[in-house]
Enzyme design. Structure first.
Site, PDB file in Angstrom:
ATOM      1  N   ASP A   1       0.875  -1.220   0.008  1.00 28.31           N
ATOM      2  CA  ASP A   1       0.107  -0.089   0.085  1.00 28.31           C
ATOM      3  C   ASP A   1       0.799   0.998  -0.155  1.00 28.31           C
ATOM      4  O   ASP A   1       1.652   1.402   0.900  1.00 28.31           O
ATOM      5  CB  ASP A   1      -0.871   0.057   1.202  1.00 28.31           C
ATOM      6  CG  ASP A   1      -2.114   0.956   0.955  1.00 28.31           C
ATOM      7  OD1 ASP A   1      -2.935   0.590   0.101  1.00 28.31           O
ATOM      8  OD2 ASP A   1      -2.244   1.972   1.539  1.00 28.31           O
TER       9      ASP A   1
ATOM     10  N   GLY B   1       1.047   6.003 -11.814  1.00 27.15           N
ATOM     11  CA  GLY B   1       0.689   6.725 -10.696  1.00 27.15           C
ATOM     12  C   GLY B   1       1.150   8.158 -10.889  1.00 27.15           C
ATOM     13  O   GLY B   1       0.932   8.842 -11.720  1.00 27.15           O
TER      14      GLY B   1
END
Length: 208
Positions: free
Chosen positions: A84, A168
């Site tokens: 994460d 990202g």
């Protein structure tokens, strides 16, 4: 079991063989597989195994990594590694943080997410552009044992985004002391300094 707030000290080694990468993010799976390559690990993604994506209800990177790893290990019967990670912008109170993927919407549109960050920074003049990436790795076994490791890299945000590598928010993140954004770096250069590489170094030293 390593817990949040503890110093992670692995008491269980990871044996060579199959390891579930508990992610449906193709870029993240590719990067993790490259980092694991030298250690005799055979990565298989959660997507390949048709494992569902759990709702990320944790309030920290570590908590979300743990719940993803535990679910994947339980459903697959194999050790599972979950990541994460996210971008934390100092002037935005740490946002987008654990919501980094959600800022990209259901379509995973990170051009939109980067624009949202930039728009927020432009709401006031001369907002500082310091930011850091965090990566929490959780390694879980089917019996519920978990080890976790957390890495970080500091930098500043540039606009417009630069480079088509990475994924990202990479194209707007310039690491401290660097001349290229993560989006401009090749994989080897990014792996040498990234938040994910920092967390992996800790994992390798502890469990491999």
């Amino acid at each position: 079991m390593s817990g949040e707030g503890d110093t992670p000290q692995a008491i269980r080694k990871l044996s060579p063989g199959r390891l579930v990468i508990a992610s449906h993010n193709a870029g993240k799976v590719r990067e993790i597989a490259e980092l694991l390559g030298p250690y005799g690990i055979e990565p298989v993604s959660a997507g390949e195994l048709d494992l569902p994506e759990p709702e990320e209800t944790g309030t920290t990177f570590v908590a979300n990594a743990e719940l993803k790893a535990l679910q994947a290990a339980d459903l697959s019967g194999l050790p599972a590694l979950a990541d994460d990670s996210g971008l934390c912008v100092d002037a935005l109170g740490g946002d987008p943080g654990i919501f980094s993927a959600r800022w990209a919407g259901d379509a995973k549109d990170f051009d939109l997410a980067m624009r949202l960050v930039e728009d927020r920074l432009n709401e006031e003049p001369d907002m500082p552009r310091a930011a850091h990436f965090v990566c929490a790795l959780a390694l879980a076994w089917p019996d519920g044992h978990v080890e976790w490791f957390e890495g970080r890299v500091d930098g500043t945000l540039v606009w417009p985004p630069r480079g088509g590598n990475g994924f990202g928010y990479d194209a707007m993140f310039l690491p401290i002391g660097g001349e290229q954004t993560f989006g401009e770096m090749d994989a080897a250069a990014k792996h040498a300094i990234s938040h994910r590489a920092d967390a992996f170094r800790q994992l390798v030293a502890a469990v491999l």
